[in-house]
Design an enzyme around this catalytic site. Structure first.
Site, PDB file in Angstrom:
ATOM      1  N   HIS A  71       0.819  -1.220   0.000  1.00 60.84           N
ATOM      2  CA  HIS A  71       0.000   0.000   0.000  1.00 60.84           C
ATOM      3  C   HIS A  71       0.854   1.271   0.000  1.00 60.84           C
ATOM      4  O   HIS A  71       0.668   2.131  -0.879  1.00 60.84           O
ATOM      5  CB  HIS A  71      -0.965  -0.024   1.189  1.00 60.84           C
ATOM      6  CG  HIS A  71      -1.645   1.281   1.446  1.00 60.84           C
ATOM      7  ND1 HIS A  71      -2.520   1.851   0.543  1.00 60.84           N
ATOM      8  CD2 HIS A  71      -1.578   2.136   2.515  1.00 60.84           C
ATOM      9  CE1 HIS A  71      -2.961   3.005   1.039  1.00 60.84           C
ATOM     10  NE2 HIS A  71      -2.400   3.197   2.227  1.00 60.84           N
ATOM     11  N   HIS A  92       4.225   6.678   5.532  1.00 56.68           N
ATOM     12  CA  HIS A  92       3.098   7.412   6.114  1.00 56.68           C
ATOM     13  C   HIS A  92       2.324   6.630   7.166  1.00 56.68           C
ATOM     14  O   HIS A  92       1.608   7.218   7.976  1.00 56.68           O
ATOM     15  CB  HIS A  92       2.154   7.921   5.010  1.00 56.68           C
ATOM     16  CG  HIS A  92       1.254   6.873   4.418  1.00 56.68           C
ATOM     17  ND1 HIS A  92       1.616   6.090   3.340  1.00 56.68           N
ATOM     18  CD2 HIS A  92       0.007   6.473   4.742  1.00 56.68           C
ATOM     19  CE1 HIS A  92       0.626   5.279   3.021  1.00 56.68           C
ATOM     20  NE2 HIS A  92      -0.371   5.491   3.858  1.00 56.68           N
ATOM     21  N   GLU A 131       1.977   5.348  12.944  1.00 56.32           N
ATOM     22  CA  GLU A 131       0.652   4.947  13.447  1.00 56.32           C
ATOM     23  C   GLU A 131       0.555   3.438  13.684  1.00 56.32           C
ATOM     24  O   GLU A 131       0.007   2.997  14.700  1.00 56.32           O
ATOM     25  CB  GLU A 131      -0.432   5.367  12.444  1.00 56.32           C
ATOM     26  CG  GLU A 131      -1.832   4.971  12.881  1.00 56.32           C
ATOM     27  CD  GLU A 131      -2.862   5.193  11.789  1.00 56.32           C
ATOM     28  OE1 GLU A 131      -4.059   5.125  12.105  1.00 56.32           O
ATOM     29  OE2 GLU A 131      -2.479   5.413  10.624  1.00 56.32           O
ATOM     30  N   ASP A 132       1.090   2.628  12.761  1.00 54.73           N
ATOM     31  CA  ASP A 132       0.795   1.193  12.768  1.00 54.73           C
ATOM     32  C   ASP A 132       1.966   0.298  13.142  1.00 54.73           C
ATOM     33  O   ASP A 132       1.829  -0.925  13.141  1.00 54.73           O
ATOM     34  CB  ASP A 132       0.272   0.773  11.375  1.00 54.73           C
ATOM     35  CG  ASP A 132      -1.065   1.396  11.041  1.00 54.73           C
ATOM     36  OD1 ASP A 132      -1.803   1.730  11.987  1.00 54.73           O
ATOM     37  OD2 ASP A 132      -1.373   1.553   9.844  1.00 54.73           O
ATOM     38  N   ASP A 177      -3.273   8.366  -0.650  1.00 54.07           N
ATOM     39  CA  ASP A 177      -3.583   7.250   0.245  1.00 54.07           C
ATOM     40  C   ASP A 177      -5.054   6.851   0.107  1.00 54.07           C
ATOM     41  O   ASP A 177      -5.394   5.671  -0.024  1.00 54.07           O
ATOM     42  CB  ASP A 177      -3.264   7.669   1.684  1.00 54.07           C
ATOM     43  CG  ASP A 177      -3.784   6.683   2.715  1.00 54.07           C
ATOM     44  OD1 ASP A 177      -3.326   5.524   2.723  1.00 54.07           O
ATOM     45  OD2 ASP A 177      -4.658   7.066   3.522  1.00 54.07           O
ATOM     46  N   ASP A 207     -24.676  16.594 -23.669  1.00 59.58           N
ATOM     47  CA  ASP A 207     -23.239  16.838 -23.597  1.00 59.58           C
ATOM     48  C   ASP A 207     -22.557  15.830 -22.672  1.00 59.58           C
ATOM     49  O   ASP A 207     -22.067  16.178 -21.609  1.00 59.58           O
ATOM     50  CB  ASP A 207     -22.941  18.267 -23.158  1.00 59.58           C
ATOM     51  CG  ASP A 207     -23.708  18.655 -21.905  1.00 59.58           C
ATOM     52  OD1 ASP A 207     -24.658  17.946 -21.558  1.00 59.58           O
ATOM     53  OD2 ASP A 207     -23.327  19.652 -21.265  1.00 59.58           O
TER      54      ASP A 207
END
Length: 705
Positions: free
Chosen positions: A48, A72, A76-77, A139, A259
């Site tokens: 990812h 990124h 956090e993870d 992301d 259109d």
């Protein structure tokens, strides 16, 4: 997943001076931190961040932004920390990664009060460094592209958040391509039926009209060559969500949209843009009110282009955008063009907006605590530029489509307010009811007792809610009188046809004609909106006219001589219905109804689609259809039902009891039909039968080929 070498090659294409060692170290560190983690799809999680970084190379962004993409999710993870990232990659990258982490932790789709606070935090992060939101948008785009691996509830939540916040934000930043893709990916989750329907209609339109894009592009290039102008021409069809939104806002069927194709002409200079505009208006007729010059009056995000709509080949409306190459770069990258690199140097584009100045237009006044509410209102107005947010005198926000009027505003508050509206004040000034509202205006509705909607209001309002309320009110005024008159007209029409008029018969006719109930049917007949003879004809149509008989062995046109044919068991298409063929290896061609859900599986396999249509003429009664019948459990009812089917020259090939109750039976009846008109004739006769409580044509998706 692309490899490290692939990623570095993508960067070197536009930045030969890239710091390969920095990207390589970030790759190794990120891959190690995410070791043992997997996505919902089962892929290693690190795929990812790599995909996000690859997306950012398409915008030719700097090394710091790409490294932020690779890292990124680490803070956090994983066990990574801010201080560790700062030590290894520098404070700039650590702050960017931390900014993305904080954005990720915002639950933007939460309650309205909390959502407002989180949007404020999002914009504060943007004001510090706009590259944070660029990483976050990339992301979100990759997550939406792979959303199918999530649980349905999570898909819906992410799709709604994308549609409400991230797609408009991408558009506001000038990244229109990203906005369109985010909207379409969210649309696929939130309303797959509507999206698939539009895609099927597109396929049909392309078969019927041919390659419109190629033909009109050729016409444009011919005009450019005659004027000796060197320019690039692109043509494309609009995205399904864009088409659907236009259908909803203008209450138009797909067939009435004109259109749906757009073209871009990329020139070498501003002078050539205006020369090309003259060529286009000389070749085709310009559509009034559809011209915008964003070159002389650029948008605040740096967007420049000329927009015009013309009646092109075969009278089809097409939108044409004319811009220079530099303008096109900004149109594609938006505010992100500020960081774009070329040949190892920051690309100096004369039209790229300084992000600091752009974000200042959004965050002006943010420092004052008491101005937060006003600031948030301003931000929402700026982000949702295709909608109008207006305010009541008490400060409540009313959301309306572009082009809405004070009458739409009144009906959006309450139907009673709309019905009794006599005038309006906009920003304190009295205005006509047909005034078009703009973002941020304050609207006061003035009402009067005894006021009723006027027929002319239908042409003033823009929203479906207002139109429906006005029509309903106009009918309700004389409803009682119209119902009495309609009842008398219907009774006479039924007697002339030798039939008895009953509430059951009228209810059946109303259902066939798409009317809510028998009372509404009477009212419309009395108001002369529908003739009584038409009602009787809907229940008891004339017999099939004498036309040539069709060969049952080759009932459709469009097959090759060596191709076999059969009907799809899932949708059981009948002569008279629009059909499309799908080729199956070893099974020949299977014909599906155009609205069959099974066709969605073949959207990405256009080479398997065959344009088929039923032969004209009378088909033999050999096409099986399954009817779901609920009948009363009385003596002789089943016999009468079977006899009624036989009287209409339809053959029962199978009959199965599904449920037996003391008062009702439910059964499945396989009936052989000539076509869709024959089916409607049989179903109408059965619906009018007092002992038949319900009748449905069933389709079984599990019987897909």
């Amino acid at each position: 997943m692309i490899t490290l070498a692939d990623l570095i090659a993508l960067v070197r294409n536009y930045n030969p001076k890239t710091d390969e060692d920095l990207i390589r170290r970030a790759w190794v560190y990120g891959e190690a931190m995410h070791e043992g983690q997997f996505r919902h799809s089962g892929e290693p999680y690190f795929t990812h961040p790599v995909a996000v970084a690859a997306l950012l190379t398409e915008m030719r962004l700097d090394d710091s932004t790409l490294v932020t993409a690779l890292l990124h999710d680490t803070i956090e993870d994983t066990k990574s920390t801010y201080s560790e990232v700062a030590q290894m990659f520098g404070e700039e990258i650590a702050e960017l990664v931390d900014g993305v982490t904080k954005l990720t932790n915002l639950q933007i789709s939460s309650s309205e009060a909390k959502q407002a606070e989180n949007i404020r935090k999002l914009l504060i992060a943007m004001s510090r460094d706009l590259r944070v939101i660029l990483v976050k948008l990339a992301d979100r785009l990759h997550n939406m592209r792979t959303i199918r691996s999530m649980k349905p509830a999570k898909q819906a939540q992410k799709a709604r958040e994308t549609m409400d916040i991230y797609a408009p934000l991408a558009g506001r930043m000038g990244m229109q391509w990203m906005r369109e893709e985010l909207e379409d990916l969210a649309f696929r989750v939130l309303n797959p039926e509507a999206r698939n329907s539009i895609l099927r209609r597109f396929i049909t339109l392309q078969r019927e009209a041919g390659d419109v894009l190629h033909r009109i592009s050729g016409d444009i290039r011919t005009e450019l060559e005659r004027a000796e102008i060197d320019a690039v021409v692109f043509g494309r069809a609009k995205k399904p969500y864009s088409i659907w939104r236009k259908m909803q806002e203008k209450e138009l069927a797909f067939s009435r949209l004109s259109d749906i194709y757009g073209f871009r002409i990329i020139t070498n200079s501003v002078d050539e843009c205006y020369t090309v505009l003259g060529l286009m208006h000389g070749r085709w007729r310009a559509v009034p009110g559809r011209f915008k010059d964003y070159i002389s009056q650029p948008k605040s995000n740096g967007y420049r282009s000329i927009h015009t709509t013309v009646s092109g080949r075969d009278g089809k409306r097409v939108e044409i955008q004319i811009r220079t190459r530099e303008m096109h770069e900004v149109a594609e990258a938006g505010v992100a063009a500020h960081w774009a690199y070329r040949d190892g140097e920051r690309s100096v584009n004369p039209f790229a907006v300084d992000p600091a100045k752009w974000i200042a237009t959004l965050t002006e006044g943010l420092g004052s605590e008491e101005d937060h509410d006003a600031f948030l209102e301003h931000v929402k107005l700026e982000m949702y530029s295709d909608q109008a947010f207006c305010f009541t005198p008490k400060g409540d926000v009313i959301q309306l489509p572009r082009g809405a009027t004070p009458l739409d505003f009144a009906y959006a508050i309450h139907t009673r307010i709309g019905n009794s509206c006599v005038s309006a004040k906009v920003d304190g000034l009295r205005v006509p009811l047909w005034t078009r509202l703009r973002n941020g205006q304050s609207v006061e509705i003035i009402t009067a007792e005894g006021q009723r909607p006027q027929a002319s209001w239908i042409d003033i309002v823009a929203t479906g809610r207002a139109k429906a309320a006005i029509r309903r009110s106009l009918r309700d005024e004389d409803r009682a009188r119209f119902m009495r008159l309609g009842g008398e007209l219907l009774r006479a029409a039924f007697e002339n046809a030798g039939r008895d008029m009953s509430n059951k018969a009228l209810a059946t006719a109303a259902k066939i004609m798409g009317i809510s109930d028998a009372a509404e049917l009477r009212a419309r007949v009395g108001a002369a909106e529908i003739s009584a003879r038409r009602v009787v004809a809907a229940l008891y149509p004339d017999g099939v006219s004498e036309t040539p008989q069709v060969d049952a062995s080759r009932p459709v046109l469009g097959l090759n001589a060596d191709q076999s044919f059969r009907r799809a068991a899932c949708c059981q298409p009948l002569p008279g219905e629009r059909i499309v063929g799908i080729t199956y290896r070893g099974k020949g061609v299977v014909a599906h109804a155009m609205d069959c859900d099974a066709l969605a599986e073949f959207e990405d396999q256009p080479d398997r689609w065959i344009d088929l249509r039923w032969q004209d003429g009378t088909h033999p009664a050999v096409y099986g259809v399954t009817l779901d019948l609920t009948i009363s459990n009385d003596a002789g009812v089943l016999g009468r039902v079977c006899s009624l089917i036989g009287e209409h020259k339809a053959n029962i090939s199978d009959l199965r009891f599904m449920d037996r109750k003391p008062d009702f039976y439910r059964l499945m009846v396989e009936v052989e039909m000539r076509g869709v008109s024959h089916l409607h004739e049989v179903m109408t006769a059965l619906e009018a039968e007092t002992s038949v409580a319900r009748i449905l044509r069933t389709r079984d998706p599990s019987l897909r080929p």
